[in-house]
Design an enzyme around this catalytic site. Structure first.
Site, short mmCIF file in Angstrom:
data_model
loop_
_atom_site.label_atom_id
_atom_site.label_comp_id
_atom_site.label_asym_id
_atom_site.label_seq_id
_atom_site.Cartn_x
_atom_site.Cartn_y
_atom_site.Cartn_z
N GLY A 182 0.80 -1.22 0.00
CA GLY A 182 0.00 0.00 0.00
C GLY A 182 0.84 1.27 0.00
N SER A 242 -3.44 -3.56 -0.96
CA SER A 242 -2.31 -4.25 -0.33
C SER A 242 -2.74 -5.63 0.16
CB SER A 242 -1.83 -3.39 0.85
OG SER A 242 -0.78 -4.04 1.52
N CYS A 282 3.50 6.10 20.76
CA CYS A 282 4.44 6.62 21.76
C CYS A 282 5.72 7.04 21.05
CB CYS A 282 4.74 5.53 22.76
SG CYS A 282 5.24 6.17 24.34
#
Ligand code: PLP
Length: 390
Positions: free
Chosen positions: A73, A203, A329
């Site tokens: 993708g 994809s 994070c």
């Protein structure tokens, strides 16, 4: 904790279907030839690629010559955006997209801005929808390309692609429209002619095929500057020896997905609805992100006030449940998802998100287990956060 691990992260990737692996294996063993070789080994591999291309084109409703095989993708999105931008540079430098695209599109747009293109990022409503009128208004005489995702990978909202294409083409038929259909191909019906787009990315690993292989539909007549040059494979649009086994696997995976969609889609939808209703009923201060009905059949995305999504994920993982959150994070601080912020969520709700995506091997027992565990985990984390703040 019960022994079985429960996978509810199908939007990140799907387990390859055993039937797909079976179809691929001969192309990694006895039929290992280079499809560009003239001898029988090469011809066997070439035939497999040709058949896969025909199958995929038939299933997506386009011509085989309009399919370019890529590494997935991300590459398809890059080839679509950079390829068109560079090929049509003389005609204009303006691109229109949205704020909730995948980074494969957003970061490519940023890179194009760095080299002189101008990009309009359209905002979305509180459900993640963008309207055909917004596109019609954003277009100007320098616009060459519009890129809009078919369904969002985080919140599952399905965009009105056919209507957007119509609005764009009514204004300026020569504008090229790309859709990132990585989250929809193999999950909901995708008919290229009905959508009316000029470029469409997909994809394989999102529909039970292998990782590292995907494709880009390029409508006949649309020019693309290749981003990978070399031996001239894929009609000079994408060089490199083809990933034969991957391409064979992708075609098999799409064939299975389309064939089983009539039973799979309602099954997933009903499990998802049970999950959503259960979570919203039992957990206070929770909300569903994304459109209530116009969403992928297997996507549920929630926000819970007073907790951090990352911590929730770790707790779920310790209890054998694999899920995802929109936040990432980075350098020790929590970055809320750009998609959730674009819906207008405040920081606290945006970092307290949980995405559960269901798939072929999800059972009702899995959903019941989540409904059994999740409320307690959320409550415990909220209590912990309160005690930290006190
Ligand atoms: N576009 C969307 C909407 C996606 O969800 C993803 C994968 O998460 C991609 C593009 C990138 O696809 P790939 O992992 O095949 O590079």
């Amino acid at each position: 904790m019960s022994g079985e691990r429960i996978y509810l992260d199908y939007a990140a990737t799907t387990p390859p279907d055993p039937r797909v692996l079976e179809a691929m294996l001969p192309y990694m063993t006895e039929h290992f030839g280079n499809p560009n070789s003239i001898h029988s080994f090469g011809r066997k591999a070439r035939l497999a690629i040709d058949e896969a291309r025909e199958k995929i084109a038939y299933l997506l409703n386009c011509q085989p010559s309009e399919i370019v095989f890529t590494s997935g993708g991300t590459e398809s999105d890059n080839l679509a955006l950079r390829g068109v931008a560079e090929a049509y540079r003389q005609k204009g430098n303006h691109i229109v997209t949205t704020t909730i695209e995948h980074h494969a599109v957003l970061r490519t747009c940023k890179a194009l801005e760095d080299i002189g293109f101008s990009v309009t990022y359209l905002p979305v409503d509180e459900h993640g929808l963008v309207s055909p009128e917004q596109f019609a208004e954003a277009i100007n005489e320098r616009t060459i390309l519009v890129s809009i995702m078919h369904a969002n990978n985080e919140i599952g909202t399905i965009e009105p692609i056919a209507e957007i294409v119509k609005a764009v083409k009514e204004k300026r038929p020569e504008i090229i429209v790309h859709t990132d259909a990585v989250q929809t191909v193999g999950h909901i019906p995708v008919d290229i002619q009905e959508l009316g787009v000029d470029l469409l990315s997909f994809s394989a690993h999102k529909f039970y095929g292998p990782k590292g292989v995907g494709g880009l539909f390029v409508r006949k007549g649309v020019r693309l500057l290749p981003q990978i040059t070399g031996g001239g494979q894929e009609r000079n649009r994408r060089s490199g020896t083809e990933n034969v086994a991957g391409i064979v696997g992708m075609a098999k995976a799409l064939e299975i997905a389309v064939k089983e969609m009539p039973t799979e889609l309602p099954k997933l939808q009903s499990l998802r609805d049970e999950l959503i209703a259960g979570v919203l009923r039992v957990i206070t201060d929770s909300r569903l992100n994304g459109h209530p009905t116009q969403r992928l059949p297997h996507n549920a995305n929630f926000s819970f006030r007073g907790i951090e999504g990352e911590v929730l994920l770790l707790q779920l993982d310790m209890n054998g449940i694999a899920a995802s959150s929109g936040s990432a994070c980075s350098s020790g601080s929590l970055e809320p998802s750009h998609v959730l912020l674009a819906l207008g969520l405040d920081y606290e709700l945006a970092i307290g998100s949980l995405r559960l995506t269901l798939g072929r091997f999800t059972t009702r027992e899995h959903i019941l287990r989540v409904l059994d565990l999740l409320p307690d985990i959320v409550e415990r984390l909220r209590a912990l956060n309160r005690s930290f703040k006190a």
